[in-house]
Every structure is written in structure tokens, then in C-alpha cells.
Scaffold this active site. Structure first.
Site, PDB file in Angstrom:
ATOM      1  N   GLN A  61       0.774  -1.247   0.000  1.00 23.51           N
ATOM      2  CA  GLN A  61       0.000   0.000   0.000  1.00 23.51           C
ATOM      3  C   GLN A  61       0.807   1.301   0.000  1.00 23.51           C
ATOM      4  OE1 GLN A  61      -3.366   2.383   2.577  1.00 23.51           O
ATOM      5  NE2 GLN A  61      -3.013   0.289   3.127  1.00 23.51           N
TER       6      GLN A  61
ATOM      7  N   ARG B  23      20.092  -5.830  -2.637  1.00 20.34           N
ATOM      8  CA  ARG B  23      20.338  -7.240  -2.993  1.00 20.34           C
ATOM      9  C   ARG B  23      20.026  -7.502  -4.467  1.00 20.34           C
ATOM     10  NH1 ARG B  23      18.430  -7.994   2.318  1.00 20.34           N
ATOM     11  NH2 ARG B  23      16.282  -8.406   1.683  1.00 20.34           N
TER      12      ARG B  23
ATOM     13  N   TYR C 256       4.298  -3.011   8.724  1.00 13.91           N
ATOM     14  CA  TYR C 256       2.995  -2.828   8.076  1.00 13.91           C
ATOM     15  C   TYR C 256       2.260  -1.686   8.766  1.00 13.91           C
ATOM     16  CZ  TYR C 256       3.340  -7.110   5.277  1.00 13.91           C
ATOM     17  OH  TYR C 256       3.713  -8.052   4.355  1.00 13.91           O
ATOM     18  N   GLU C 257       1.153  -1.285   8.143  1.00 11.39           N
ATOM     19  CA  GLU C 257       0.351  -0.151   8.601  1.00 11.39           C
ATOM     20  C   GLU C 257       0.227  -0.030  10.129  1.00 11.39           C
ATOM     21  OE1 GLU C 257      -1.551   2.393   6.990  1.00 11.39           O
ATOM     22  OE2 GLU C 257      -1.949   2.983   9.047  1.00 11.39           O
TER      23      GLU C 257
ATOM     24  N   ASP D 277       0.480   3.785   5.960  1.00 12.18           N
ATOM     25  CA  ASP D 277       0.767   3.455   4.566  1.00 12.18           C
ATOM     26  C   ASP D 277       0.474   4.630   3.636  1.00 12.18           C
ATOM     27  OD1 ASP D 277       1.733   0.904   4.833  1.00 12.18           O
ATOM     28  OD2 ASP D 277      -0.219  -0.049   4.671  1.00 12.18           O
TER      29      ASP D 277
ATOM     30  N   GLY E 239      -8.312  20.053  19.001  1.00 16.43           N
ATOM     31  CA  GLY E 239      -7.904  21.457  19.109  1.00 16.43           C
ATOM     32  C   GLY E 239      -8.442  22.113  20.364  1.00 16.43           C
ATOM     33  N   GLY E 240      -8.483  23.420  20.345  1.00 14.01           N
ATOM     34  CA  GLY E 240      -8.898  24.163  21.530  1.00 14.01           C
ATOM     35  C   GLY E 240     -10.406  24.323  21.655  1.00 14.01           C
TER      36      GLY E 240
HETATM   37  N1  COA Z   1      11.778 -10.115  -9.280  1.00 13.35           N
HETATM   38  C1  COA Z   1      12.414 -10.909  -8.400  1.00 13.35           C
HETATM   39  N2  COA Z   1      12.348 -10.732  -7.066  1.00 13.35           N
HETATM   40  C2  COA Z   1      11.581  -9.710  -6.637  1.00 13.35           C
HETATM   41  C3  COA Z   1      10.877  -8.845  -7.489  1.00 13.35           C
HETATM   42  C4  COA Z   1      11.018  -9.088  -8.878  1.00 13.35           C
HETATM   43  N3  COA Z   1      10.416  -8.335  -9.780  1.00 13.35           N
HETATM   44  N4  COA Z   1      10.211  -7.949  -6.753  1.00 13.35           N
HETATM   45  C5  COA Z   1      10.466  -8.233  -5.470  1.00 13.35           C
HETATM   46  N5  COA Z   1      11.297  -9.283  -5.384  1.00 13.35           N
HETATM   47  C6  COA Z   1      11.854  -9.901  -4.193  1.00 13.35           C
HETATM   48  C7  COA Z   1      12.737  -8.947  -3.431  1.00 13.35           C
HETATM   49  O1  COA Z   1      13.977  -8.835  -4.060  1.00 13.35           O
HETATM   50  C8  COA Z   1      12.804  -9.630  -2.085  1.00 13.35           C
HETATM   51  O2  COA Z   1      13.767 -10.657  -2.123  1.00 13.35           O
HETATM   52  P1  COA Z   1      14.981 -10.789  -1.067  1.00 13.35           P
HETATM   53  O3  COA Z   1      14.393 -10.692   0.290  1.00 13.35           O
HETATM   54  O4  COA Z   1      15.521 -12.127  -1.388  1.00 13.35           O
HETATM   55  O5  COA Z   1      15.924  -9.708  -1.331  1.00 13.35           O
HETATM   56  C9  COA Z   1      11.454 -10.307  -1.990  1.00 13.35           C
HETATM   57  O6  COA Z   1      10.859 -10.183  -3.284  1.00 13.35           O
HETATM   58  C10 COA Z   1      10.481  -9.801  -0.975  1.00 13.35           C
HETATM   59  O7  COA Z   1      10.508  -8.412  -0.803  1.00 13.35           O
HETATM   60  P2  COA Z   1      10.052  -7.798   0.586  1.00 13.35           P
HETATM   61  O8  COA Z   1       9.987  -6.345   0.459  1.00 13.35           O
HETATM   62  O9  COA Z   1      10.918  -8.345   1.651  1.00 13.35           O
HETATM   63  O10 COA Z   1       8.571  -8.361   0.724  1.00 13.35           O
HETATM   64  P3  COA Z   1       7.850  -9.036   1.996  1.00 13.35           P
HETATM   65  O11 COA Z   1       6.540  -9.478   1.485  1.00 13.35           O
HETATM   66  O12 COA Z   1       8.674 -10.038   2.657  1.00 13.35           O
HETATM   67  O13 COA Z   1       7.663  -7.813   3.009  1.00 13.35           O
HETATM   68  C11 COA Z   1       6.874  -5.627   3.662  1.00 13.35           C
HETATM   69  C12 COA Z   1       6.635  -6.871   2.807  1.00 13.35           C
HETATM   70  C13 COA Z   1       5.830  -4.617   3.274  1.00 13.35           C
HETATM   71  C14 COA Z   1       6.757  -5.978   5.129  1.00 13.35           C
HETATM   72  C15 COA Z   1       8.290  -5.076   3.367  1.00 13.35           C
HETATM   73  O14 COA Z   1       8.422  -4.900   1.982  1.00 13.35           O
HETATM   74  C16 COA Z   1       8.583  -3.770   4.073  1.00 13.35           C
HETATM   75  O15 COA Z   1       8.846  -3.726   5.261  1.00 13.35           O
HETATM   76  N6  COA Z   1       8.601  -2.663   3.323  1.00 13.35           N
HETATM   77  C17 COA Z   1       8.952  -1.356   3.830  1.00 13.35           C
HETATM   78  C18 COA Z   1       7.857  -0.762   4.652  1.00 13.35           C
HETATM   79  C19 COA Z   1       6.551  -0.683   3.931  1.00 13.35           C
HETATM   80  O16 COA Z   1       6.437  -0.117   2.874  1.00 13.35           O
HETATM   81  N7  COA Z   1       5.523  -1.225   4.566  1.00 13.35           N
HETATM   82  C20 COA Z   1       4.165  -0.970   4.162  1.00 13.35           C
HETATM   83  C21 COA Z   1       3.623  -1.971   3.318  1.00 13.35           C
HETATM   84  S1  COA Z   1       2.012  -1.443   2.894  1.00 13.35           S
END
Ligand code: COA
Length: 486
Positions: free
Chosen positions: A77, A164, A198-199, A228, A307-308
Site C-alpha cells: 500500500q 540485494r 505494516y500499517e 501506509d 484542538g482548543g
Molecule cells: N523479481 C524478483 N524478485 C523480486 C521482485 C522481482 N520483480 N520484486 C520483489 N522481489 C523480491 C525482493 O527482491 C525480495 O527478495 P529478497 O528478500 O531475497 O531480497 C522479496 O521479493 C520480498 O521483498 P520484501 O519487500 O521483503 O517483501 P515481503 O513481502 O517479505 O515484506 C513488507 C513486505 C511490506 C513488510 C516489506 O516490503 C517492508 O517492510 N517494506 C517497507 C515498509 C513498507 O512499505 N511497509 C508498508 C507496506 S504497505
């Protein structure tokens, strides 16, 4: 002597005339140089200056972000809200998704079998989608090429994930020094910087949850996605500011918005109250009127106004069966006398216990109970209509159903109905930011990889043969990858 003097004088004059001529020459040269410099400066200033005002009618001179191309690596999001807004404002947003899977929200909270969920469609409107395996060597090559063709890269992966993939800031900056690299992370640098967020985690870590809810109950998260969508909004502002600065510096920069910071920014009035506690109780909080002592931190304040001007949520006609038959009522000081007349308490206008804001503070609970007796005789819309005639600030509690059906929101483009090839028509929230010369461009979300060929051909200028080779490499699809592996 005279002769000599004359001669000497002539001599002197002759001698003086040479340097004088030279001086004049130098002066002339200097002045010419100055003129050239001035002309150059004027030209540069003209080049840097804004163009002459367009003669095109308002709204027909393109969109605010026309010409800005965004490499959109966002998911879930926070990031998608940001890039969707930029797309609404005219940016060409190319969403890079994992082959076969895409943004995880495509399949989350599905309401129509086999179709992209509303979770996805309402956060990814007006974008293009390309599938690339960012870990495949050929996929990396394509991404490098995209980096060169785009102005902004936006991502909200878990910390370290972009690095990465090989897309470190240094790598990006070498390929395209003008690129702005914008990220959402859960936390900024510090003890939690590596955490996934997350949110609701952000709402809790940013001070919103501890200050939301009723004093007697546990901390509460709010329905508005301030962690988010709120952070996405902050990021969008950072991006346009960085693009603006780039016009002067010629270079991109990193933009980082931590969700904790974004929530705290939105909850700043509660940090205000934290500091006020040192000077005594927070008199506008109803717990003050109830004689409950304050603790060390800003407490939860139920439905107290932030507010006030004291306010509270009051029942309206039909509350027994309708969970949203309520109104928010603010006892704004300048309209207090009108409130007294309306609710049938004209004596409160002069009663020393009620006549001034300070006198009312310890009695707010009882005052609101009295006002509620009055609001319960009308629907929330009748209360609104009656109060507005007297400039009394009130707000009906509108349900999502009511908002979806509200014609004025449709008319302004805040609620937009769009068509989708697999799920049919759906409602989305259009651009809440109205630009008078840049009408919002609200279109449906893309299917997974819908624009892969288009982007490879038109943006990256690959030939048909090259596109075929890329596809055969397995960099764009799960199936072909598997076939290649076999
Ligand atoms: N091709 C290949 N791999 C891909 C890809 C693509 N096109 N797009 C994403 N990936 C891979 C990433 O490289 C990552 O791999 P790695 O961990 O081996 O490096 C993997 O997908 C997962 O990415 P990640 O961001 O860790 O997703 P997640 O589902 O595990 O975590 C969140 C989700 C939201 C918790 C995390 O992304 C996060 O903390 N984000 C920052 C804060 C945020 O925006 N949170 C709000 C979300 S609404």
C-alpha cells in the site's frame, strides 16, 4: 622653459595620450566583455526562467507531471499510493512486478474470483505494468536500461532488498545521475531500521495508537491508513521537491520516508500535548472535567476534539439501529450563544457556570449530554443543516456506503468509477489534490504484465528480435524460466 615646458608639456601630452588610448581600449574591451557577459547572463536567466504563460485554455496544457517517467518498484500500500498519485498527475508510471505473481495484493482480499482484488486495483490506477525477474541476469540488464530512461525510482521493499537486487544508490547514480531514488521504510536509521513494517505497526510506533481510543480501554488503531497512505503522501511530496531541485542541480538524490516519522508528523498535536503536560493538566481533555489525574504521557482522549474547541460524537435519531447515526458536534466559543438557543438552554448564555469557555471545561460531559438530547430528535443530516445555518461546526458520521453514493464526490472526481476487463466496474478514490490546470488522469489498474511488450518496444527501444530473445531468456516469465531450467 616654456618651450621645454611646452615641449615637455607636449611630450607629457604625447606620453599621456598613449596610455590614455590604451586605457580607453582596455575600457572598451572591458565594456564589450561586460555586454557579452550581460547578454549571456540574460540568456541564461531567460533559459532558467519559467516559460511565458500558456495561451491554452485551463486544463488543456497537459498535466503537472507530464514528461516524468517513474520506475515503480512499489508493492502493497504505502509505495503504490505514492506512485498512483503521481500517475494521476500525469507521470508515466511503469510498475515492475515479479513474473507470475506480481504485487502480492493482486490476490489479497479477493472479491471476484480470478480477478485482481480491489486492494490492488484501487492503489495502482493509471499505471503500466511490466513483469521482470529482477534477479535474472537479463532482467538486471533490462532494469539498468529502465534506470537510464526514468526520472524517479520508487520502492518500498524490506530494508536491503533493493541493494540485494544490485540496485544500490551508487549503481543507479552512475547509470543515471539525474535519477531520484525514493523509498518508504518502516523506520529511519536507528535501532529498528532493519525491521519490516505494516500499517498498524507504524500507527503503534508513530504515536497514533497510544493516543487513540478511550482512556479506560486499550490503544486503538485508526481506519485511516496513516502509516501506509500517509507515508505515501509524504513520499510523493519528497519526490516532486527533489525533481524541482534537480532543475537547478542537474542531479537526483535519495528521498526516504520512514512510516514511523510519517505517523508522528500526522500525530504532532499529541507531541504538543506531551510537552504541555509539564505545565499542568490538559484542560480541553474531558478527563480534566471528570477530575481524573493525568499521567506521564499524552493520554487517549476518546472523541475529544484535538484542538482548543471542545467537541464530541453525539447520537442522532435512529442510532439504535444505524451504527452511523451520529454527529460530531463542536461547541465553538464564538457560536456558544446560538448553541444555547438551539438546544433550549438560553439561560446558559449568562449563567457564570456556562457562559465562558473556561467555565464550561469542567462540565463538558454534562453539556454534551444535554446537546445530545437535542441531536437525538433529528437525523444527522438535519442536525447538520440546522447547525450550519448558525455557523456551528458539526460533521455527520458518514458511512462508506454513504460516501460511495455521495453525488458531490462523484462530481469533483474524488470518487471515480472505472471499468476493468476482468472485474468490471469498480469505484476508486481519485485525486484528492485538485490542480486547476492539471485535471486528474484516473484510469483502471493494469493487468499483470499488460504493458511488458509496449515498454520494451517504446520506452527501451528493443527490436522485435531482441524482445523475442529477452522472452526466451526467461527474464520475464515464470513458465519460460522453468522451461529454461529444464
Ligand atoms: N523479481 C524478483 N524478485 C523480486 C521482485 C522481482 N520483480 N520484486 C520483489 N522481489 C523480491 C525482493 O527482491 C525480495 O527478495 P529478497 O528478500 O531475497 O531480497 C522479496 O521479493 C520480498 O521483498 P520484501 O519487500 O521483503 O517483501 P515481503 O513481502 O517479505 O515484506 C513488507 C513486505 C511490506 C513488510 C516489506 O516490503 C517492508 O517492510 N517494506 C517497507 C515498509 C513498507 O512499505 N511497509 C508498508 C507496506 S504497505
Amino acid at each position: 622653459m616654456a618651450k621645454r615646458t611646452k615641449s615637455a608639456g607636449r611630450k607629457t601630452n604625447k606620453a599621456a595620450s598613449k596610455p590614455a588610448r590604451a586605457k580607453r581600449k582596455i575600457a572598451a574591451k572591458k565594456s564589450a566583455k561586460k555586454t557579452v557577459k550581460l547578454k549571456v547572463a540574460t540568456k541564461t536567466a531567460a533559459a532558467n526562467a519559467a516559460p511565458r504563460p500558456s495561451s491554452k485554455p485551463w486544463g488543456q496544457a497537459g498535466r503537472a507531471l507530464d514528461g516524468v517517467r517513474i520506475l515503480d518498484f512499489t508493492h502493497v500500500q504505502s509505495g503504490p499510493t505514492c506512485t498512483q498519485l503521481l500517475a494521476y498527475m500525469g507521470a508515466d508510471v511503469i510498475k515492475v512486478e515479479r513474473p507470475g505473481i506480481g504485487d502480492i495484493t493482486r490476490g489479497q482480499l479477493r472479491d471476484v474470483k480470478g480477478a485482481d482484488s480491489l486492494y490492488f486495483t484501487m492503489l495502482n490506477g493509471s499505471k503500466r505494468s511490466i513483469t521482470i525477474d529482477s534477479k535474472h541476469p537479463k532482467g538486471k540488464e533490462i532494469l539498468d536500461r529502465l534506470v537510464k530512461q526514468c526520472d524517479v525510482l520508487v520502492e518500498n521493499f524490506a530494508p536491503g532488498a533493493l541493494d540485494r537486487m544490485g540496485l544500490t544508490f551508487d549503481h543507479i547514480n552512475k547509470l543515471n545521475p539525474r535519477m531520484v531514488v525514493a523509498s518508504v521504510k518502516g523506520f529511519g536509521p536507528g535501532p529498528y531500521e532493519d525491521c519490516k513494517v505494516y500499517e498498524n505497526v507504524a500507527q503503534c510506533a508513530g504515536g497514533s495508537a497510544s493516543t487513540t481510543g478511550f482512556r479506560e480501554g486499550p490503544p486503538l488503531v485508526t481506519g485511516a491508513q496513516i502509516g501506509d497512505s500517509g507515508t505515501g503522501l509524504h513520499l510523493a511530496l519528497g519526490i516532486v521537491a527533489a525533481l524541482y531541485q534537480r532543475q537547478r542541480t542537474g542531479r537526483g538524490q535519495k528521498v526516504l520516508c520512514a512510516m514511523q516519522d510519517g505517523v508522528l508528523n500526522l500525530a504532532r498535536v499529541k507531541l504538543r500535548d506531551q510537552q504541555r503536560l509539564k505545565s499542568g493538566p490538559l484542560t480541553e481533555y474531558s478527563q480534566y472535567g471528570e477530575g481524573v489525574a493525568f499521567g506521564a504521557a499524552t493520554p487517549r482522549a476518546g472523541n475529544d476534539s484535538g484542538g482548543g474547541q471542545p467537541g464530541w460524537i453525539l447520537k442522532c435519531k435512529g442510532w439504535e439501529n444505524d451504527p452511523d447515526a451520529y454527529v460530531y458536534f463542536i461547541t465553538q466559543a464564538p457560536v456558544w450563544t446560538a448553541i444555547c438557543d438551539l438546544i433550549g438552554k438560553p439561560e446558559w448564555k449568562t449563567d457564570a457556570d456556562y457562559a465562558t469557555p473556561n467555565a464550561r471545561l469542567p462540565r463538558l460531559k454534562q453539556i454534551f449530554a444535554t446537546i445530545e438530547e437535542w441531536t437525538m430528535t433529528m437525523t444527522k443530516f438535519e442536525v447538520m443543516e440546522t447547525c450550519n445555518k448558525h455557523d456551528i461546526p458539526v460533521g455527520p458520521i458518514l458511512s462508506m456506503k454513504e460516501l460511495a453514493e455521495e453525488s458531490s464526490l462523484r462530481a469533483t472526481g474524488t470518487v471515480v468509477e472505472v471499468d476493468h476487463p476482468t472485474r468490471g466496474r469498480y469505484l476508486t478514490v481519485g485525486n484528492p489534490i485538485k490542480l486547476s490546470d492539471s485535471p486528474a488522469d484516473v484510469r483502471r489498474s493494469p493487468l499483470l504484465g499488460e504493458h511488458t511488450d509496449e515498454v520494451l518496444r517504446d520506452v527501451l527501444r528493443f527490436s522485435e528480435q531482441e524482445i523475442a530473445d529477452i522472452k526466451a531468456s526467461g527474464a520475464l516469465s515464470v513458465a519460460e524460466k522453468k522451461a529454461e531450467a529444464a
